[in-house]
Enzyme design. Structure first.
Site, short mmCIF file in Angstrom:
data_model
loop_
_atom_site.label_atom_id
_atom_site.label_comp_id
_atom_site.label_asym_id
_atom_site.label_seq_id
_atom_site.Cartn_x
_atom_site.Cartn_y
_atom_site.Cartn_z
N CYS B 160 0.80 -1.23 0.00
CA CYS B 160 0.00 0.00 0.00
C CYS B 160 0.83 1.28 0.00
CB CYS B 160 -0.99 -0.03 1.15
SG CYS B 160 -2.04 -1.50 1.04
N HIS B 293 -2.81 8.07 6.37
CA HIS B 293 -3.06 6.77 5.73
C HIS B 293 -4.44 6.29 6.18
CE1 HIS B 293 -2.13 3.15 3.62
NE2 HIS B 293 -2.22 2.40 4.70
N HIS B 328 -9.84 2.05 0.38
CA HIS B 328 -8.39 1.99 0.42
C HIS B 328 -7.89 1.53 -0.95
CE1 HIS B 328 -4.34 1.52 1.39
NE2 HIS B 328 -4.38 0.60 2.34
#
Lengths: 268, 400
Positions: B160, B293, B328
């Site tokens: 990620c 994040h 996400h």
């Protein structure tokens, strides 16, 4: 701007020409069961390289892998698609992302430094080298543990053969795999050679390097078999070749006409 | 004086729109792109996800590709986003031949592989043209090919944080003098593979994700792509282009704690953000906004909050996670959220951390409502990945 030279201080490999070490004693029974073959190899060659280099903690862990942990990927995919009866195992997913290997090395070393993983077909290793080269040159890093890791499964080798990736299976049926670890430093002291240039792309080192011995995939793929990270094994051979005579070796990597990279190594 | 890295183009595709105009409108109106699965061919469509609201066929049409063209969704979204960035920077096909392309992805062509894997295993060559699209690098090459080729291409695959790390490599290439213009970013499509993977780790919430909320119970996955054009000072001057912002600092550190969990003390994120500040020569109080994040998992948000508190103490700048808008977007999140930050700086607003209601003592309190009319000069954008691959980008508004 300060521009430093980059050296290869130590390296080690596991391949068709360099069998696995004895892992007993390296891992607990639990770990041995949980870690894939490639992860064990990555930890083993990293340890060996750091020991050889006399470096306890590298500033960075930079990894190249074309397919990542393809065995775990295959396990999870086959469960997902009902090709196998195995239920979905989170561990297979968790240990199937490409950066699992580089992260595992860092977790083992408790290395909080720069950590990156490259996956660009046959030049994943050179991409990792380039990152380390740029950062050591600028002074952002003093040392980098650069690795190239590839595993293969019979089923995936057969699939890749359909896409024109022939040569991933040896004539005797063995699968070609790579585990290479190199310690790059800014210091020539005790180093094996200088890593003078790393260039990616077709026009890589367009200009010929006077006096350099040239090595291509044809020089090492027959020995090691073929895989996405085999050029790292070629680099190991190039380092060895430097000891025998030429002042420099230009390692040219044309991977199936899809990705291109050149590395220039110089004797110190 | 360290070399300056300018951003001269940006493009984005996510669940809240294709292109910066649609994205800006959604960020301001608070319209989420997270909804029940509609595009991914999944057995269980009850999952919420931030899907790009375009089919592969629609994207092919937008890009002038034939319906039968074998290409992954990751590449299609990547081309759309990169096209917008290249246009904004005013780069032509000839210019791109000297420009390296650095992309980030982890899923790569897995959408194709999971669709045709059984064909691959069977005898014969059904759908075999998709096999070579599987790996990460192939998805980047397909993006490059649509433009007629870049100088070269490589791919970061650090889960990620992939796209954030692509920005870092690109900036380092310019500083090293190996390129004067670099295209950087990331692209990631949804796949059953990683949807089921995240679900097997029990970090997917069946409800809309609620980063930093006391009741947060996991993430919603998303997809998308974003690219930035990075450029040296000399090139900006030579081409006479107007920079949007500067990449003033960045940090990459490893939490070195666990493959999928974050440390309690947030050591990785702490180091990444600290490095970014140090490189930019800024103090914590200079930061006007942090795009967190903030995935909505109990573990990430607590760890990230701890890291932010360690740096900023009581004087924490406004923080929000835009994941409730997009889900996400995994490997692409670093560049997608960097584009959100560029829009926020340019238009003077702070996007809301949607769905936040209840404070949690382990978490910071995010900006839960849109703030307009603010001046943002320096912002931090965080992207953390599995394996504790933590990165942070520090962006500065051009002329600030």
């Amino acid at each position: 701007m300060m521009e430093r030279k980059i050296y290869i201080k130590a390296l080690s490999q596991i391949s068709l020409c360099q069998p696995d070490p004895d892992y007993a004693g390296m891992f607990s029974v639990m770990e041995a069961r949980r870690l894939s073959r490639l992860m064990k190899r990555a930890l083993a060659v990293s340890r060996q390289t750091l020991d050889q280099a006399g470096v306890a903690m590298p500033d960075a862990v930079i990894t190249g892998t074309g397919l990542g942990c393809i065995e775990n990927t295959e396990f999870f995919l086959q469960s997902l698609l009902g090709v196998s009866d195995t239920p979905l195992r989170p561990t297979h997913f968790m240990q199937s992302t490409h950066n699992t290997i580089g992260s595992l090395i860092a977790i083992r070393l408790k290395c909080h430094g720069y950590n990156a993983t490259y996956s660009q077909l046959g030049i994943s290793f050179e991409s990792a080298l380039l990152d380390a080269w740029v950062q050591i040159r600028s002074g952002a890093l003093d040392t980098a543990l650069v690795g190239a890791f590839e595993e293969m499964t019979p089923a995936f080798a057969a699939i890749l053969a359909k896409a024109g990736y022939t040569g991933f299976v040896q004539p005797d049926g063995r699968l070609s795999e790579t585990a290479v670890s190199m310690l790059l430093t800014a210091s020539p002291e005790g180093a094996l050679c200088e890593l003078a240039q790393v260039r990616l792309g077709k026009a890589a080192c367009a200009e010929p390097v006077p006096g350099a011995a040239v090595m291509t995939r044809a020089d090492y793929v027959p020995r090691y078999g073929d895989n996405f990270s085999v050029s790292a094994l070629g680099a190991c051979d190039a380092v060895a070749l430097l000891a025998e005579g030429p002042a420099s070796v230009l390692l040219k990597n044309d991977f199936y006409g899809k990705s291109f990279a050149d590395i220039l190594l110089k004797r110190i | 004086m360290p070399a300056r890295i300018y951003i001269t183009g940006s493009g984005v595709v996510s669940a809240i729109g294709a292109g910066k105009d649609a994205t800006l409108a959604a960020l301001r109106s608070g319209a989420t792109g997270v909804a029940p699965l509609q595009y991914l061919q999944a057995d269980d469509r009850s999952f919420l996800a931030g899907e790009v609201k375009l089919t592969d066929a629609q994207m092919k049409e937008m890009l002038g590709l034939k319906p039968g063209h074998a290409v992954s969704r990751t590449s299609l979204m990547g081309i759309l986003a990169l096209r917008e960035a290249v246009q904004e920077a005013g780069l032509g096909p000839e210019d791109l031949r000297t420009v390296p392309l650095v992309s980030g992805t982890t899923v790569g062509g897995m959408d194709c592989t999971e669709r045709y894997y059984k064909d691959y295993l069977a005898a014969g060559n059904a759908h075999s043209e998709y096999i070579a699209l599987h790996d990460c690098g192939a998805s980047t090459d397909a993006i490059a090919d649509w433009f007629g080729g870049f100088a070269w291409a490589t791919t970061l695959s650090t889960a990620c944080s992939s796209a954030a790390n692509a920005v870092i490599l690109g900036a380092n290439l310019i500083k090293a003098g190996l390129a004067s213009v670099v295209a950087v970013g990331g692209s990631e499509s949804l796949s059953n593979y990683h949807l089921n993977g995240f679900n097997s780790l029990m970090i997917v919430d069946r409800e809309p994700c609620r980063p930093f909320d006391r009741t947060r119970a996991g993430l919603n996955l998303g997809e998308g792509a974003a690219f930035l054009i990075l450029e040296s000072e000399a090139s900006v001057r030579h081409r006479g282009v107007k920079p949007l912002a500067e990449v003033a600092g960045y940090g990459n550190a490893c939490d070195a704690f666990h493959q999928t969990a974050s440390s309690e003390d947030g050591e990785g994120p702490f180091r990444a953000m600290s490095q970014a500040l140090a490189m930019a020569g800024l103090r914590p109080e200079d930061i006007d906004y942090i795009n967190a994040h903030g995935t909505g998992t109990p573990n990430n948000d607590a760890s990230e909050s701890t890291a932010i508190r360690r740096i900023f103490g009581a004087a924490c700048p406004p923080v929000s996670s835009t994941k409730p808008f997009t889900g996400h977007t995994t490997s692409a999140s670093g560049s997608i959220e960097a584009v959100f930050c560029l829009l926020a700086m340019r238009h003077g607003f702070i996007p809301a951390n949607l769905n936040w209601r209840e404070p949690d003592e382990t978490c910071l309190v995010p900006v839960s409502r849109l703030q307009e009319g603010v001046s943002l000069r320096h912002v931090l954008c965080n992207a953390f990945g599995f394996g504790g691959n933590d990165s942070s980008l520090l962006l500065t508004l051009a002329g600030a």
